[in-house]
Scaffold this active site. Structure first.
Site, PDB file in Angstrom:
ATOM      1  N   GLU A 176       0.846  -1.201   0.000  1.00 14.98           N
ATOM      2  CA  GLU A 176       0.000   0.000   0.000  1.00 14.98           C
ATOM      3  C   GLU A 176       0.878   1.246   0.000  1.00 14.98           C
ATOM      4  O   GLU A 176       1.934   1.248   0.640  1.00 14.98           O
ATOM      5  CB  GLU A 176      -0.927  -0.028   1.224  1.00 14.98           C
ATOM      6  CG  GLU A 176      -1.854  -1.231   1.167  1.00 14.98           C
ATOM      7  CD  GLU A 176      -2.743  -1.385   2.382  1.00 14.98           C
ATOM      8  OE1 GLU A 176      -2.542  -0.673   3.383  1.00 14.98           O
ATOM      9  OE2 GLU A 176      -3.653  -2.238   2.314  1.00 14.98           O
ATOM     10  N   PRO A 177       0.422   2.291  -0.696  1.00 14.39           N
ATOM     11  CA  PRO A 177       1.279   3.456  -0.887  1.00 14.39           C
ATOM     12  C   PRO A 177       1.206   4.441   0.277  1.00 14.39           C
ATOM     13  O   PRO A 177       0.478   5.426   0.212  1.00 14.39           O
ATOM     14  CB  PRO A 177       0.700   4.088  -2.161  1.00 14.39           C
ATOM     15  CG  PRO A 177      -0.747   3.711  -2.144  1.00 14.39           C
ATOM     16  CD  PRO A 177      -0.850   2.406  -1.422  1.00 14.39           C
ATOM     17  N   SER A 193      -6.488 -10.468  10.858  1.00 15.68           N
ATOM     18  CA  SER A 193      -7.655  -9.773  10.312  1.00 15.68           C
ATOM     19  C   SER A 193      -7.618  -9.706   8.785  1.00 15.68           C
ATOM     20  O   SER A 193      -8.525  -9.179   8.156  1.00 15.68           O
ATOM     21  CB  SER A 193      -7.716  -8.344  10.873  1.00 15.68           C
ATOM     22  OG  SER A 193      -6.739  -7.534  10.224  1.00 15.68           O
ATOM     23  N   ARG A 197       8.631 -13.992   1.546  1.00 14.84           N
ATOM     24  CA  ARG A 197       9.959 -13.592   2.029  1.00 14.84           C
ATOM     25  C   ARG A 197      10.997 -14.666   1.718  1.00 14.84           C
ATOM     26  O   ARG A 197      12.105 -14.374   1.262  1.00 14.84           O
ATOM     27  CB  ARG A 197       9.913 -13.325   3.532  1.00 14.84           C
ATOM     28  CG  ARG A 197       9.215 -12.026   3.831  1.00 14.84           C
ATOM     29  CD  ARG A 197       9.125 -11.722   5.313  1.00 14.84           C
ATOM     30  NE  ARG A 197       8.562 -10.383   5.485  1.00 14.84           N
ATOM     31  CZ  ARG A 197       8.131  -9.895   6.629  1.00 14.84           C
ATOM     32  NH1 ARG A 197       8.196 -10.618   7.723  1.00 14.84           N
ATOM     33  NH2 ARG A 197       7.648  -8.668   6.690  1.00 14.84           N
ATOM     34  N   GLN A 242      44.466  -7.910  -4.071  1.00 16.12           N
ATOM     35  CA  GLN A 242      43.627  -8.137  -2.894  1.00 16.12           C
ATOM     36  C   GLN A 242      42.381  -7.259  -2.842  1.00 16.12           C
ATOM     37  O   GLN A 242      41.329  -7.697  -2.398  1.00 16.12           O
ATOM     38  CB  GLN A 242      44.454  -7.921  -1.627  1.00 16.12           C
ATOM     39  CG  GLN A 242      45.373  -9.094  -1.352  1.00 16.12           C
ATOM     40  CD  GLN A 242      45.961  -9.050   0.036  1.00 16.12           C
ATOM     41  OE1 GLN A 242      46.049  -7.992   0.650  1.00 16.12           O
ATOM     42  NE2 GLN A 242      46.370 -10.197   0.530  1.00 16.12           N
ATOM     43  N   GLN A 300      31.606  -2.300  -9.029  1.00 18.29           N
ATOM     44  CA  GLN A 300      32.925  -1.775  -8.667  1.00 18.29           C
ATOM     45  C   GLN A 300      34.070  -2.580  -9.289  1.00 18.29           C
ATOM     46  O   GLN A 300      35.055  -2.022  -9.745  1.00 18.29           O
ATOM     47  CB  GLN A 300      33.050  -1.769  -7.131  1.00 18.29           C
ATOM     48  CG  GLN A 300      34.233  -0.973  -6.615  1.00 18.29           C
ATOM     49  CD  GLN A 300      34.157   0.486  -7.038  1.00 18.29           C
ATOM     50  OE1 GLN A 300      33.082   1.069  -7.104  1.00 18.29           O
ATOM     51  NE2 GLN A 300      35.297   1.066  -7.358  1.00 18.29           N
ATOM     52  N   GLU A 348       8.342  -5.706  -0.532  1.00 19.12           N
ATOM     53  CA  GLU A 348       8.008  -6.551   0.602  1.00 19.12           C
ATOM     54  C   GLU A 348       6.658  -7.171   0.327  1.00 19.12           C
ATOM     55  O   GLU A 348       5.802  -6.566  -0.280  1.00 19.12           O
ATOM     56  CB  GLU A 348       7.967  -5.718   1.882  1.00 19.12           C
ATOM     57  CG  GLU A 348       7.616  -6.490   3.116  1.00 19.12           C
ATOM     58  CD  GLU A 348       8.564  -7.652   3.358  1.00 19.12           C
ATOM     59  OE1 GLU A 348       9.480  -7.509   4.143  1.00 19.12           O
ATOM     60  OE2 GLU A 348       8.345  -8.734   2.771  1.00 19.12           O
TER      61      GLU A 348
END
Lengths: 277, 369
Positions: free
Chosen positions: B130-131, B183, B244, B280, B337, B364
């Site tokens: 939801e926004p 709920s 998730r 390294q 990188q 999410e």
């Protein structure tokens, strides 16, 4: 049509540079490398599936039996082909290390006599030994017609005869082969229109490459039968015709590269420096 | 006590998915990213692999061969390795199918599940997010009210994948405003239902081939029979935990893609007379990525394993999601990188993975499972 497709597992060809020679020089070792089905054999499985189905109606037209010779783990390679859609498997257990082309061809001959397929469809070569010999030897031993390096197959009489195109250095050779026969396939046999069987509409375009084993295929493969035999039980002669006394790696390349100004300079260097002619 | 060996089925599933991801997803990922497209043929080809009917029992048209959350985790890791954005598109119908399979009443299963067993991609999705700035997935504000034989939905949803194409959207809404996960109900809403409005495609940073939409529900009325699970309802925590766990597995796949590419590059790219991988500053980044990827996978697998046992996986799934999201950001950053200037230009996929990888910490509740 009943098709027999022989399979071989090979070391992951994407990691061919990791193949090593054993310390005593007696063997090529592949420790730590994954096993994969020989790519050309996968193409043969795909070609067999295309020959034996009506892709538009999702119907099967014949039986495809896949076979392999090797240690018990080779069953996994067979199951991969069953997951793609082949019907049944045969595993001939033997020590992989002691197999070479003649032994394999003799064993396949015995299997062909037992199974009586209309067609043996196989990869043109394996990507480990690269011998490119088993198909030819098998056809000779069986006295069957043979077509090698086949890039397309079509049939209009239900497989009694096959029109095949072979790719050779000079171009494409077109042959008509009557079955039973041995056909070995090249890379392009899995291009979208390489196989026409008269049942699948000619307009049908396959996806490029061998099909993926779907999740359904993977699960169904577990229920398909894999007969297990031992090499001696086939009654074929398992004595290798060749022996390998010693393996060694080619010397490392120096990797140097020089640019020359002209063709004349190149010819001069090739003649006088590299002593190429 | 523990066994990390994949069984033969799992190896085959992994192998098939890896081949598919390499050949069918990776090859078109850049083009789809640039053009913001999710080609139907990619979706159809992914559909042919059969991950929906594979989970669905035979009596509904599937060929259920044992649904397994762990197998799904293995699958989605490989798909995301090919391309996370296309993979999420391909898996989108499962956002609706899986909850129906887990919580649906017999009638609902009989009505809906056969739709997911056809030969072509069946577009369906779910609306969770939801926004609003203090959005908490366990405190939804979209409401569902019962009125006789109907349900009335009100509220706003955002980042709904493929809402523009979906035939149905599974809308998650609370029956007690501000109430916790107990709920929450899941309501199947047809795309043309009056009162449901699908907005303009949202513009965002990465995952460009996956279209996300806002959805507004304004006195949207649906029959009571569309309440998933009937009176029994659903377990919203399980939905979220599945999401998730599987998003974590996808983060592993994407991170692996970025790491492997950077590793290859570092082995080939020479500077000061030797491959940069032997320096390294680079080697440590690669080693760290490799360690984290393995760690991430173990967390994701543990969460999936817990879910497979039908146990409460809230802790495992949350730890996995949190850790995988964070480490992904680090790994895709290293990916850029290590390639240096090449990492920043669009000729290499590193910048695309950087943008896509950033999504995991932002998305999410995308419950794919």
């Amino acid at each position: 049509m009943k098709i027999l497709v022989p399979l071989k597992r090979v070391c992951d060809p994407d990691n061919a540079n990791k193949v090593k020679v054993s310390g005593d020089g007696k063997a090529v070792t592949s420790e730590g490398l994954e096993w994969k089905p020989n790519p050309f054999d996968e193409y043969a499985v795909e070609a067999a599936l295309r020959l034996n189905e009506n892709a538009a109606k999702n119907e099967k037209l014949g039986e495809i039996v896949v076979c392999s010779i090797g240690v018990a783990d080779v069953a996994q390679t067979i199951r991969q082909a069953l997951a793609m859609g082949a019907d049944r498997g045969i595993l001939v257990t033997a020590d992989d290390g002691a197999l070479e082309s003649t032994v394999v061809a003799r064993a396949l001959k015995a299997l062909v006599e037992k199974e009586k397929p209309d067609l043996v469809l196989m990869g043109k070569q394996t990507v480990d030994g690269d011998s490119n010999a088993v198909g030819q030897m098998l056809a000779e031993m069986l006295g069957w017609p043979m077509a090698t390096f086949v890039a397309s197959i079509s049939t209009s009489d239900g497989g009694k005869s096959l029109n095949v195109k072979r790719e050779v250095d000079m171009g494409v050779v077109t042959l008509k082969v009557t079955t039973p026969a041995v056909v070995t396939v090249d890379l392009r046999i899995v291009s979208p229109e390489a196989v026409k069987n008269g049942a699948t509409p000619d307009s049908h375009k396959y996806n490029e490459g061998p099909r993926y084993a779907s999740l359904k295929g993977i699960m169904q493969a577990k229920k398909k039968k894999i007969d297990q035999l031992e090499l001696p039980a086939l009654g074929s002669d398992a004595t290798p015709a060749t022996t390998y006394p010693r393996f060694e790696l080619p010397p490392a390349r120096s990797g140097s590269c020089t640019f020359v100004e002209s063709v004349d300079a190149l010819v001069d260097k090739l003649k006088n420096q590299a002593k190429a002619f | 006590m523990a066994d990390f060996t994949l069984d033969e089925d799992q190896q085959q599933i992994q192998d098939t998915m890896r081949k598919f991801a390499n050949k069918q997803l990776r090859t078109v990922a850049r083009q789809c990213d640039e053009n913001y497209e999710l080609p139907r043929e990619v979706l159809d080809r992914a559909w042919e692999l059969g991950f929906c009917p594979n989970a669905i029992p035979e009596k509904y048209g599937g060929y259920e061969m044992g649904r397994s959350v762990l197998n799904t985790a293995i699958m989605v890791e490989e798909l995301a390795y090919g391309d996370a954005s296309l993979a999420m598109g391909a898996l989108c119908p499962a956002l609706m199918m899986m909850p129906i399979l887990e919580f649906g009443t017999e009638e609902q299963k009989a009505e809906w599940l056969p739709k997911f067993c056809g030969e072509r991609f069946y577009p369906a999705t779910a609306a969770v997010m939801e926004p609003r700035i203090n959005f908490d997935v366990f405190k939804l504000r979209t409401t569902v009210e019962r009125s006789g034989d109907t349900l009335i939905l009100n509220g706003e949803k955002c980042m709904v994948p493929m809402a523009g194409q979906a035939n149905e959207i599974l809308v998650y809404a609370t029956n007690a405003k501000g109430g916790g996960p107990q709920s929450v109900e899941a309501i199947i809403v047809d795309r043309d239902t009056p009162g449901m409005r699908i907005g303009e495609r949202t513009k965002y940073m990465g995952l460009n081939s996956l279209p996300l939409f806002p959805v507004v529900l304004d006195e949207c009325v649906v029959p009571l029979s569309r309440r998933l699970g009937g009176e029994r309802g659903i377990s919203f925590s399980r939905v979220i935990n599945l999401g998730r766990a599987l998003l974590s597995a996808m983060a592993v796949g994407l991170s692996r893609a970025s790491y492997e590419y950077a590793l290859q590059y570092a082995r080939e790219r020479e500077a000061f007379g030797e491959p940069i991988a032997s320096r390294q500053a680079i080697a440590f980044m690669l080693a760290e990525s490799a360690m984290e990827i393995d760690g991430m996978r173990l967390l994701a697998w543990r969460a999936a394993w817990r879910l497979e046992r039908n146990e409460d996986a809230t802790r495992d799934a949350t730890l996995a999601k949190m850790y995988c999201s964070e480490q992904t950001m680090k790994i895709v950053d290293y990916g850029v990188q290590i390639l240096g200037g090449h990492g920043y230009i669009r000729e290499h996929p590193a910048e695309m993975w950087f943008r896509n990888g950033r999504a995991f910490a932002a998305l999410e509740g995308l419950a794919i499972g």
